[in-house]
Design a protein around this motif. Structure first.
Motif, PDB file in Angstrom:
ATOM      1  N   GLY A   1       1.915  -5.006   3.705  1.00 54.13           N
ATOM      2  CA  GLY A   1       3.133  -5.720   3.327  1.00 54.13           C
ATOM      3  C   GLY A   1       3.509  -6.673   4.448  1.00 54.13           C
ATOM      4  N   GLN A   2       3.966  -7.864   4.070  1.00 54.58           N
ATOM      5  CA  GLN A   2       4.246  -8.880   5.087  1.00 54.58           C
ATOM      6  C   GLN A   2       5.329  -8.437   6.064  1.00 54.58           C
ATOM      7  N   GLY A   3       6.240  -7.585   5.616  1.00 54.89           N
ATOM      8  CA  GLY A   3       7.280  -7.106   6.508  1.00 54.89           C
ATOM      9  C   GLY A   3       6.788  -6.087   7.512  1.00 54.89           C
TER      10      GLY A   3
ATOM     11  N   MET B   1       0.861  -1.175   0.000  1.00 58.51           N
ATOM     12  CA  MET B   1       0.000   0.000   0.000  1.00 58.51           C
ATOM     13  C   MET B   1       0.901   1.228   0.000  1.00 58.51           C
ATOM     14  N   GLU B   2       1.203   1.732  -1.194  1.00 60.88           N
ATOM     15  CA  GLU B   2       2.222   2.762  -1.327  1.00 60.88           C
ATOM     16  C   GLU B   2       1.715   4.174  -1.048  1.00 60.88           C
ATOM     17  N   ASP B   3       0.427   4.334  -0.696  1.00 62.45           N
ATOM     18  CA  ASP B   3      -0.051   5.673  -0.366  1.00 62.45           C
ATOM     19  C   ASP B   3      -0.025   5.925   1.138  1.00 62.45           C
ATOM     20  N   ASP B   4       0.629   5.038   1.899  1.00 58.61           N
ATOM     21  CA  ASP B   4       0.768   5.236   3.339  1.00 58.61           C
ATOM     22  C   ASP B   4       1.891   6.233   3.588  1.00 58.61           C
ATOM     23  N   LEU B   5       1.530   7.463   3.914  1.00 62.46           N
ATOM     24  CA  LEU B   5       2.502   8.538   4.071  1.00 62.46           C
ATOM     25  C   LEU B   5       3.420   8.301   5.266  1.00 62.46           C
ATOM     26  N   VAL B   6       2.873   7.840   6.384  1.00 60.53           N
ATOM     27  CA  VAL B   6       3.655   7.720   7.618  1.00 60.53           C
ATOM     28  C   VAL B   6       4.715   6.630   7.503  1.00 60.53           C
TER      29      VAL B   6
END
Length: 923
Positions: free
Chosen positions: A427-429, A198-203
């Motif tokens: 993400g799994q990480g 989810m690449e729109d997670d700013l934090v």
């Protein structure tokens, strides 16, 4: 079909005759006959983007549609190439045939991201021009661009504070600032693409960026660094913990050096940018280090090889078909913001002179705003515990059935589920990041539970809350609400400048799906949750209020909702046709005195009997004594259903009123008719709401009444105005349930479903004896008071008085008044050193320039009289305060005393106003 390349002479002949295809022609002429020179460019553009024939055909069809006489984009005929490119993009997304990236499209037509997104919004003037699939894709691109843009500008400014732009000649021969900048940014882009789904997670993205900066700071020679980073890296070099000969080092040696326990650099970065150190460490060791070990970094001159990193990022970029963020490094026009079109991103102002004060407090950058919002939440939870407090344990022990073990087991079980679902989404990480956020939610959950129980104890004078505390749905709802507050705080998007929520993959109602909770059950806890936590920020309260609205609009009306069972029970009560909420109560004030206990243990109101009134049973939350003999009781009326319908009616009318003001200002008499049909449908034809949206019924009611009253108002005009309302989604009118498994536009829904169901009722409005009009709902102000809101000084010229905040910074664990002040030109904080008398003179000039003066009321009233305007006279005393001053006081002390007195009076006045309003609503 789209035009094909003309045969020899065909294009010239067509151009000479000036022929152009008419969209109204019954049979289109042969392609060669309607070609112009520009249309040949359309074919060339399609070839450049490698699109298939079916994409070409659909793109040309869309182009003809939006540039037809009925379209609103006729003025764009001179920008054909722009429109062609956008139409090709729409067709490719709809058909899942993206043969080009979004950046390639922008490059081919010479357009910026902002301009493209704006044109896409303008094109969607018809309900069927752009599908919900394209809407979703555009929204994803918009959010990703906002995040990347905010992060790059933060990255660029941060590197300027870390690195020496022009280091010594010896260092510059080996490394240069542009090279470090480029390598660091591409490493971050690659890490972001590999680590985050989810690449729109700013934090999380910003926390990952800090990890990348830490990594490169430790790789850099001290001569390239500014303080305090230079000292820390020099110390590491002396201790030999990370510094080693950079030439010839292999990947395994370099990455292993980064896993040492030294965290001095990351601590400095976290303190500087207001990040939680534990969270960033978590990202570093669970996500960033595994990323370094997985990508096989090849080093050159002590840095990762930029060409190798760029090649790996290229593979990700081509796979995602979206934005090439490497172009930020080149200040490429494709990614530059046009401030007349893209106003989302606000930059932090810079002072020309550090000694000068800014005349205007401007918005913060998205990253800084996100960090500050998180820190406000952390301040609330600093004193909270991960376990039930001693007070909570006492409440548990007072229960007939002790709920403690069930509560602890539920928290642990739902925590495991949350962690798993978070990892799947982000993400799994990032599983441990999810675990950290859940723990914050648990802290807030216990804190809220204790506050609610204390309030109930004072309200009811009871100590045994066994029924409530053993109610599984209550606990799941309260926990979900607490976790949602945490998720919304961390989920602040880069395009948010007003504190409102922006949709992400983890946005509400994601938490409901994770915890397997029905929206109607979640709704019951929201109001009590807000009232139980006075420290909630304005943004948190507004977010929860928006969640409540979404539930009332659609989520509670899903086919598997318990709401429909409650409505049916209400209808069948005592074998008579009943109403969820009588219309006669609509114009009465809405009393916000119901608690979560009332709603979760509802029904709690006894049926009305002749000669008596319904009474509220105030003892359902305590364990009742067993009944010796079974008695047949009539069904009780549900408090939760009654309150829900009251709120739905008020929300529905507010939205209808807003739309009518935009569309029917020439026919104000129609609003009451539309509302009557709207309210009748919600009350008597509630099955139409099943798996549908409140606004769909509203728009159909408006269209139906206008049609029967011969007022020309087409659905196209309705949905165009509807899109301008706040918190609307185009899917609401583009994808409406027709029958099971079948969806279509709102026009089809009106013709096939709404009109068929309500035809007889709608036609009554055309007769001389229309139906009795429904009362207009009483519209109170929001029940959720914002305690931190500044109070405007009467007749003041942009002068506000706010509650005193601590003068410390966020980084020191406290709020700063400058962070919470409205956009005023002068900040006055009582109790702090204010400065010279010139500032008071300036305020005096501002207030004195106002021609508006409030006159005291001549009537005798118990209400507090409005204060006069503030006036700070150099020699006289404050008009608003007639108090005398002690001899020997300096003028400055007198002014402070006057301001303090005035401030106290205004706060009392505000409190009294609120009390009077509440008293009025309860009458």
């Amino acid at each position: 079909m789209p035009p094909k390349p003309p045969r020899k002479g065909g294009a010239a002949a067509a151009a000479a005759k000036g022929q152009r295809a008419s969209p109204d022609c019954g049979t289109p002429p042969p392609a060669a006959a309607r070609l112009e020179f520009g249309e040949t460019d359309f074919v060339a553009l399609c070839d450049t983007l490698r699109v298939s024939d079916i994409v070409r055909a659909n793109a040309w069809k869309t182009y003809e549609k939006v540039t037809s006489a009925d379209g609103t984009l006729v003025g764009y005929s001179e920008k054909k190439k722009d429109m062609w490119g956008i139409c090709i993009f729409i067709a490719a997304v709809d058909l899942d045939e993206m043969t080009f990236t979004f950046t390639e499209l922008l490059k081919s037509i010479g357009m910026s991201v902002c301009t493209c997104l704006r044109l896409l919004r303008e094109m969607d003037v018809n309900m069927d021009t752009i599908s919900t699939k394209v809407d979703s894709n555009v929204s994803r691109l918009n959010k990703k661009y906002d995040v990347l843009s905010a992060l790059y500008h933060k990255f660029e400014r941060t590197c300027g504070l870390i690195y020496v732009v022009q280091p010594s000649s010896q260092t510059a021969a080996e490394l240069s600032f542009p090279l470090v900048l480029k390598t660091s940014w591409i490493t971050f882009l690659l890490a972001k693409g590999k680590v985050l789904q989810m690449e729109d997670d700013l934090v999380i993205s910003f926390q990952l960026l800090l990890c990348v900066l830490d990594y490169f700071i430790k790789l850099s020679p001290p001569a390239m660094l500014k303080e305090p980073y230079k000292s820390h890296v020099s110390a590491l070099s002396i201790n030999g913990s990370t510094r080693a000969p950079r030439r010839g080092q292999n990947r395994s040696t370099r990455t292993s050096k980064q896993t040492d326990t030294d965290t001095k650099v990351i601590e400095v970065l976290c303190k500087e940018y207001g990040c939680n150190l534990d969270e960033v460490k978590n990202v570093y060791f669970t996500s960033f280090i595994p990323f370094l070990n997985s990508v096989g970094i090849v080093t050159s001159n002590g840095l990762p090889e930029v060409e190798d990193l760029s090649r790996q990022y290229e593979e990700l970029y081509l796979k995602n078909k979206d934005i090439d963020a490497r172009l930020f490094l080149d200040n490429d026009e494709t990614l530059q913001r046009n401030h007349t079109e893209c106003l989302q991103l606000e930059r932090t102002p810079r002072k020309n002179n550090p000694d000068e004060e800014l005349n205007l407090i401007l918005p913060q950058t998205p990253v800084r705003a996100a960090m500050n919002t998180i820190q406000q939440l952390m301040m609330i939870l600093n004193s909270a515990s991960d376990k039930p407090s001693d007070n909570l344990i006492s409440y548990f022990n007072n229960c007939t059935v002790n709920p403690k073990e069930g509560i602890l087991a539920r928290v642990e079980n739902l925590g495991n589920i949350f962690k798993e679902k978070f990892a799947e989404a982000v993400g799994q990480g990032c599983a441990e990041i999810g675990s950290q956020r859940y723990k914050l939610g648990v802290r807030l959950y216990y804190r809220q539970m204790e506050s609610m129980l204390k309030s109930e104890e004072e309200r009811l004078s009871v100590h045994n809350f066994s029924k409530l505390l053993n109610n599984n749905i209550f606990h799941t709802s309260l926990l979900a609400c607490a976790v949602e507050v945490v998720m919304a705080t961390y989920g602040r998007n880069a395009s948010q400048t007003d504190g409102t929520s922006t949709e992400t993959d983890l946005s509400f109602p994601w938490i409901l799906n994770v915890l397997d909770l029905k929206a109607f059950d979640f709704y019951k806890v929201i109001e009590s949750f807000i009232k139980a936590e006075p420290s909630l920020t304005r943004e948190m309260i507004k977010h929860l209020e928006r969640c409540e609205h979404r539930i009332m609009e659609s989520l509670a009306w899903q086919s598997d909702s318990s709401l429909f069972d409650l409505i049916k029970q209400s209808k069948e009560r005592e074998g008579q046709v009943d109403q969820p909420e009588p219309t006669c109560t609509l114009n009465l004030p809405l009393q916000h005195n119901h608690t979560a206990a009332d709603l979760y243990l509802s029904p709690v109101r006894s049926p009305k009997k002749k000669g008596s009134t319904a009474s509220l049973n105030s003892t359902p939350i305590i364990d009742a004594q067993p009944v010796l003999a079974p008695q047949i009781q009539k069904p009780q009326k549900s408090t939760s259903l009654s309150l829900f319908y009251k709120k739905v009616y008020r929300l529905a009318y507010l939205r209808l009123n807003t739309l009518c003001l935009r569309l029917l200002f020439d026919h104000p008499e129609l609003e009451h008719l539309i509302w009557t049909l709207f309210q009748h449908t919600l009350q008597n034809e509630y099955e139409l709401m099943k798996d549908r949206h409140l606004d769909q019924i509203m728009m159909c009611s408006m269209y139906g009444i206008c049609k029967v009253k011969n007022v020309d108002l087409r659905f196209k005009i309705i949905v165009t105005a509807y899109k301008e309302l706040t918190n609307t989604n185009q899917e609401t009118f583009k994808r409406v349930l027709i029958r099971e498994g079948q969806y279509d536009s709102i026009i089809v829904f009106y013709n096939l479903v709404f009109m068929q169901k309500l035809k007889t009722n709608i036609l009554q409005y055309a007769s001389n004896r229309p139906p009795t009009l429904s009362p207009i709902p009483h519209i109170p102000r929001s029940p959720y008071k914002f305690s931190n809101s500044p109070l405007r000084v009467p007749a003041g010229n942009n002068i506000y008085i706010s509650p005193l905040k601590s003068p410390y910074k966020f980084s020191e664990g406290m709020l700063s008044p400058t962070k919470m002040t409205p956009r005023s030109r002068i900040l006055v904080s009582i109790g702090e050193s204010f400065g010279t008398s010139e500032k008071f003179q300036k305020i005096n000039q501002m207030v004195g320039s106002s021609d508006r003066q409030l006159k005291r009321s001549a009537e005798v009233s118990t209400a507090p009289k409005p204060l006069k305007r503030l006036r700070f006279d150099i020699e006289g005393q404050d008009e608003a305060d007639g108090s005398k001053h002690l001899p020997g006081e300096s003028k400055f002390q007198q002014k402070l005393a006057e301001m303090t007195s005035t401030r106290t009076r205004m706060q009392k006045q505000k409190l009294n106003d609120g009390t009077d309003t509440s008293a009025t609503e309860e009458k």
